[in-house]
Scaffold this motif. Structure first.
Motif, mmCIF file in Angstrom:
data_model
loop_
_atom_site.group_PDB
_atom_site.id
_atom_site.type_symbol
_atom_site.label_atom_id
_atom_site.label_comp_id
_atom_site.label_asym_id
_atom_site.label_seq_id
_atom_site.Cartn_x
_atom_site.Cartn_y
_atom_site.Cartn_z
ATOM 1 N N SER A 92 0.798 -1.217 0.000
ATOM 2 C CA SER A 92 0.000 0.000 0.000
ATOM 3 C C SER A 92 0.831 1.268 0.000
ATOM 4 O O SER A 92 0.549 2.235 0.679
ATOM 5 N N ASN A 93 1.895 1.271 -0.789
ATOM 6 C CA ASN A 93 2.657 2.496 -0.987
ATOM 7 C C ASN A 93 2.980 2.644 -2.467
ATOM 8 O O ASN A 93 4.120 2.452 -2.891
ATOM 9 N N PRO A 94 1.978 2.978 -3.273
ATOM 10 C CA PRO A 94 2.184 3.000 -4.722
ATOM 11 C C PRO A 94 3.278 3.974 -5.165
ATOM 12 O O PRO A 94 3.972 3.710 -6.154
ATOM 13 N N ARG A 95 3.423 5.086 -4.439
ATOM 14 C CA ARG A 95 4.460 6.047 -4.880
ATOM 15 C C ARG A 95 5.849 5.453 -4.726
ATOM 16 O O ARG A 95 6.720 5.646 -5.568
ATOM 17 N N LEU A 96 6.058 4.709 -3.629
ATOM 18 C CA LEU A 96 7.349 4.050 -3.436
ATOM 19 C C LEU A 96 7.543 2.956 -4.490
ATOM 20 O O LEU A 96 8.605 2.845 -5.105
ATOM 21 N N THR A 97 6.506 2.159 -4.705
ATOM 22 C CA THR A 97 6.591 1.085 -5.704
ATOM 23 C C THR A 97 6.983 1.663 -7.064
ATOM 24 O O THR A 97 7.870 1.134 -7.744
ATOM 25 N N ALA A 98 6.333 2.755 -7.440
ATOM 26 C CA ALA A 98 6.626 3.378 -8.736
ATOM 27 C C ALA A 98 8.066 3.877 -8.795
ATOM 28 O O ALA A 98 8.757 3.715 -9.802
ATOM 29 N N GLN A 99 8.515 4.456 -7.682
ATOM 30 C CA GLN A 99 9.870 5.006 -7.637
ATOM 31 C C GLN A 99 10.905 3.889 -7.786
ATOM 32 O O GLN A 99 11.870 4.023 -8.545
ATOM 33 N N VAL A 100 10.696 2.791 -7.067
ATOM 34 C CA VAL A 100 11.636 1.671 -7.131
ATOM 35 C C VAL A 100 11.665 1.082 -8.545
ATOM 36 O O VAL A 100 12.733 0.858 -9.119
ATOM 37 N N LEU A 101 10.471 0.855 -9.098
ATOM 38 C CA LEU A 101 10.408 0.241 -10.427
ATOM 39 C C LEU A 101 10.994 1.168 -11.493
ATOM 40 O O LEU A 101 11.771 0.743 -12.344
ATOM 41 N N ALA A 102 10.660 2.466 -11.420
ATOM 42 C CA ALA A 102 11.180 3.411 -12.413
ATOM 43 C C ALA A 102 12.699 3.498 -12.311
ATOM 44 O O ALA A 102 13.403 3.585 -13.328
ATOM 45 N N GLY A 103 13.219 3.442 -11.087
ATOM 46 C CA GLY A 103 14.672 3.480 -10.890
ATOM 47 C C GLY A 103 15.350 2.331 -11.617
ATOM 48 O O GLY A 103 16.367 2.519 -12.301
ATOM 49 N N LYS A 104 14.765 1.141 -11.501
ATOM 50 C CA LYS A 104 15.344 -0.033 -12.168
ATOM 51 C C LYS A 104 15.164 0.058 -13.682
ATOM 52 O O LYS A 104 16.092 -0.233 -14.451
ATOM 53 N N ILE A 105 13.991 0.476 -14.116
ATOM 54 C CA ILE A 105 13.727 0.562 -15.566
ATOM 55 C C ILE A 105 14.734 1.482 -16.241
ATOM 56 O O ILE A 105 15.220 1.202 -17.338
ATOM 57 N N LYS A 106 15.090 2.581 -15.547
ATOM 58 C CA LYS A 106 16.021 3.553 -16.132
ATOM 59 C C LYS A 106 17.384 2.940 -16.424
ATOM 60 O O LYS A 106 18.131 3.425 -17.271
ATOM 61 N N GLN A 107 17.730 1.875 -15.684
ATOM 62 C CA GLN A 107 19.043 1.240 -15.913
ATOM 63 C C GLN A 107 19.033 0.281 -17.091
ATOM 64 O O GLN A 107 20.073 -0.237 -17.481
ATOM 65 N N ILE A 108 17.853 0.007 -17.634
ATOM 66 C CA ILE A 108 17.749 -1.009 -18.687
ATOM 67 C C ILE A 108 17.304 -0.339 -19.989
ATOM 68 O O ILE A 108 16.257 0.305 -20.021
ATOM 69 N N PRO A 109 18.111 -0.478 -21.061
ATOM 70 C CA PRO A 109 17.677 0.129 -22.328
ATOM 71 C C PRO A 109 16.344 -0.498 -22.763
ATOM 72 O O PRO A 109 16.184 -1.715 -22.680
ATOM 73 N N HIS A 110 15.384 0.332 -23.146
ATOM 74 C CA HIS A 110 14.082 -0.231 -23.514
ATOM 75 C C HIS A 110 13.357 0.655 -24.514
ATOM 76 O O HIS A 110 13.594 1.860 -24.573
#
Ligand SMILES: Cc1cc2nc3c(=O)[nH]c(=O)nc-3n(C[C@H](O)[C@H](O)[C@H](O)COP(=O)(O)OP(=O)(O)OC[C@H]3O[C@@H](n4cnc5c(N)ncnc54)[C@H](O)[C@@H]3O)c2cc1C
Ligand SMILES: Nc1ncnc2c1ncn2[C@@H]1O[C@H](COP(=O)(O)O)[C@@H](O)[C@H]1O
Lengths: 248, 295
Positions: A92-110
């Motif tokens: 129940s912390n969507p802002r944190l979830t989004a931050q963590v996932l976006a942080g990882k996505i940024k490291q992966i070319p896509h």
């Protein structure tokens, strides 16, 4: 033309196996296994179909716990090439979830990020917009079909009252609706092979400060009579009586 | 207190406005026909002209919040509403509590109720939430007897191109007002089954509804007849579930029904836990029998 696709997978407790404590009305979560969240499976299916059609690679990211390993293996069996599990998930912390996932996505070319439009347990529906905002990539929302071109993606978006054709330039975020596809059941050989494949497990370095305090978590009271007839004739007679009384 | 409302769902939007009426001043932003909202107590109704897109609407609302200051933002839970809420929460750096059906405001703290675990439990939470997406049912829609000032604002174009817009067909049914609902699930087995159930629906003077697979996946019924968490929330006097297993997302839409009757050939189907009267059997055998006893 090959594409790098990222699919986001949520692990959720197996909802059908959750029992409710009859004296406290609280759910009993101990011992309940995790499973693949419904819409995440549609997201993975969409990603794998893109790879099969155009070529490329599918990377999956799951922010959860190491209990998500069987889910990631299932994703491998469906055709995911590489998987990351980030541990330290806070519910129940969507802002944190989004931050963590976006942080990882940024490291992966896509070229494309695919996720569900609304997850089956918490149903927040916030991740698509938040991820799109954090990555600063356009959001194509509620896809019921997807088509990729050289530098852009096109979807049919199933809104409440209309179907829209939407187009956005890559890299792009696509949220999918359940109707987009029927996720595959991978063949046994693929499941066995997937079991041997390496999963990258990384702890999350971001700490959330969630102000939300849970006051109670209870199953709504159900005072149903629960009179069940196995004799169809008797049941039909009784039910007809009930209907007649109300219809009067 | 000052509230901002975004609505792109008439019924839900009016419910939110009725809920806020008397709690403070509120302004409504909508891409719908703004006149529809004009007699529900808003100080202003702002018609959003242009492409109906979450990101640019969130930018417009964020700048309104910066210049006018609002305490809380209420958003209808729709595809655009949820995306908009997410963009807005990032833009104004505010906490968001999603999918609420009850809100109590006390100074800066709020306590809210929403479903968890797919609808199995209700989560009662206290938070610093400033933005809420709201599912239907927060209040009854009651006109305020006053009339709001209406104005227009233009939505900028966003980073997504809308290539075409095709309205979905399907007429609006008023399931929320039906006193008897006959609802069919995947257990119906075939589209032709609908025609076999219709005489029963007529006989009990009910409305026909369905589970999500029936409405969305197979399209045996139109989408506006889907009952459940992501469909309609209904509370008829009698809800008759035929060939519906009773998954929690379905129950979340019919839980407030007065009497629930279930027909399912599987004795262990969860729907029997949520039913007052259950019949274990093939719906194609049971329904004609019920009809026989009715006439
Ligand atoms: C985010 C999210 C939102 C959702 N929202 C909704 C929603 O709003 N509404 C909704 O309904 N679902 C929703 N779902 C889907 C939900 O989880 C279930 O998949 C769905 O409710 C199952 O529909 P069903 O009961 O018709 O089908 P099934 O679960 O397949 O059940 C069919 C039943 O019919 C019985 N049956 C078969 N043949 C016969 C016969 N001849 N006579 C009598 N009984 C028979 C079977 O025993 C079985 O119990 C949602 C899911 C997600 C992830
Ligand atoms: N913890 C998570 N890890 C990875 N993906 C997630 C996570 N939570 C949500 N998602 C993705 O976001 C979609 C929408 O979830 P939500 O916004 O929480 O309703 C899901 O269907 C997943 O694809």
């Amino acid at each position: 033309m090959p594409y790098n696709v990222i699919a986001l997978i949520k692990q959720i407790p197996d909802l059908e196996l959750i029992k409710v404590n009859s004296s406290t009305s609280e759910p009993i979560l101990e011992g309940v296994p995790f499973r693949f969240e419904n819409l995440s499976k549609n997201a993975v299916e969409t990603a794998v179909r893109i790879k099969e059609k155009y070529g490329g690679k599918v990377t999956a990211i799951l922010y959860g716990s190491d209990r998500g390993t069987p889910v990631m293996k299932e994703a491998y069996a469906m055709g995911v090439d590489e998987g990351f599990i980030i541990t330290g998930y806070q519910e129940s912390n969507p802002r944190l979830t989004a931050q963590v996932l976006a942080g990882k996505i940024k490291q992966i070319p896509h070229d494309v990020v695919i996720l569900g439009n609304q997850s089956a347990d918490s149903m927040t529906g916030l991740l698509p917009g938040m991820i799109s905002a954090l990555l600063n990539e356009p959001l194509l929302s509620n896809a019921i079909s997807v088509e990729l071109n050289a530098n852009s993606a096109k979807i049919s978006s199933g809104m409440e009252k209309e179907v829209l054709e939407l187009e956005g330039s890559m890299p792009v975020v696509i949220s999918v609706a359940q109707e987009i596809n029927e996720p595959r059941f991978p063949p046994v050989m693929q499941i066995i092979a997937a079991g041997r494949k390496k999963i990258n497990i990384e702890p999350s370095s971001i700490k959330g400060n969630d102000s939300t305090k849970l006051l109670s978590r209870k199953a709504p009271k159900s005072d149903r009579k629960r009179v069940v007839f196995e004799d169809i004739d008797k049941g039909a007679q009784e039910v007809a009586k009930v209907i007649k009384e109300v219809a009067r | 207190m000052k509230f901002l409302v975004f609505s792109d769902n008439l019924d839900n939007g009016k419910q939110i406005m009725s809920y806020l009426n008397g709690k403070g001043e509120f302004v409504v932003y909508t891409p719908d026909d703004s006149k529809e909202y004009a007699d529900y107590g808003a100080s202003r109704v702002v018609y959003l002209k242009g492409e109906h897109q979450a990101k640019p609407i969130s930018e417009l609302i964020a700048s309104e919040i910066k210049s006018n200051g609002f305490d809380f933002v209420f958003i209808t839970s729709t595809v655009t509403g949820r995306d908009l809420a997410a963009f807005l929460s990032q833009a104004i750096n505010a906490d968001i509590i999603p999918e609420v059906f009850d809100v109590k405001l006390q100074d800066s703290k709020v306590s809210t109720k929403r479903y968890g675990l797919g609808g199995k439990v209700v989560l009662e939470e206290e938070s610093n939430g400033k933005i809420f997406t709201v599912i239907p049912g927060i209040s009854d829609a009651v006109p305020s007897g006053t009339s709001s000032q209406v104005e227009t604002k233009e939505i900028q174009r966003g980073n997504v191109n809308i290539l075409s817009v095709n309205p979905k067909k399907g007429r609006e049914v008023d399931l929320e007002k039906a006193s008897i609902i006959v609802s069919v699930g995947r257990g119906l087995g075939k589209k032709e089954g609908i025609a076999q159930i219709e005489p029963f629906v007529k006989l009990v003077k009910g409305e026909l509804a369905g589970s999500r697979p029936v409405c969305l996946d197979y399209r045996w019924l139109s989408e506006d007849r889907q009952v459940g968490y992501s469909g309609r929330k209904v509370k008829p006097k009698i809800y008759i579930a035929l060939g519906i297993s009773g998954q929690i997302q379905h129950i979340a839409g019919m839980r407030d029904s007065k009497i629930v009757i279930a027909v399912n050939k599987d004795k262990a189907a969860p729907i029997f836990q949520e039913a007052d009267y259950g019949i274990v059997g093939d719906l194609y055998q049971v329904v004609p029998k019920i009809m026989g006893y009715l006439s």
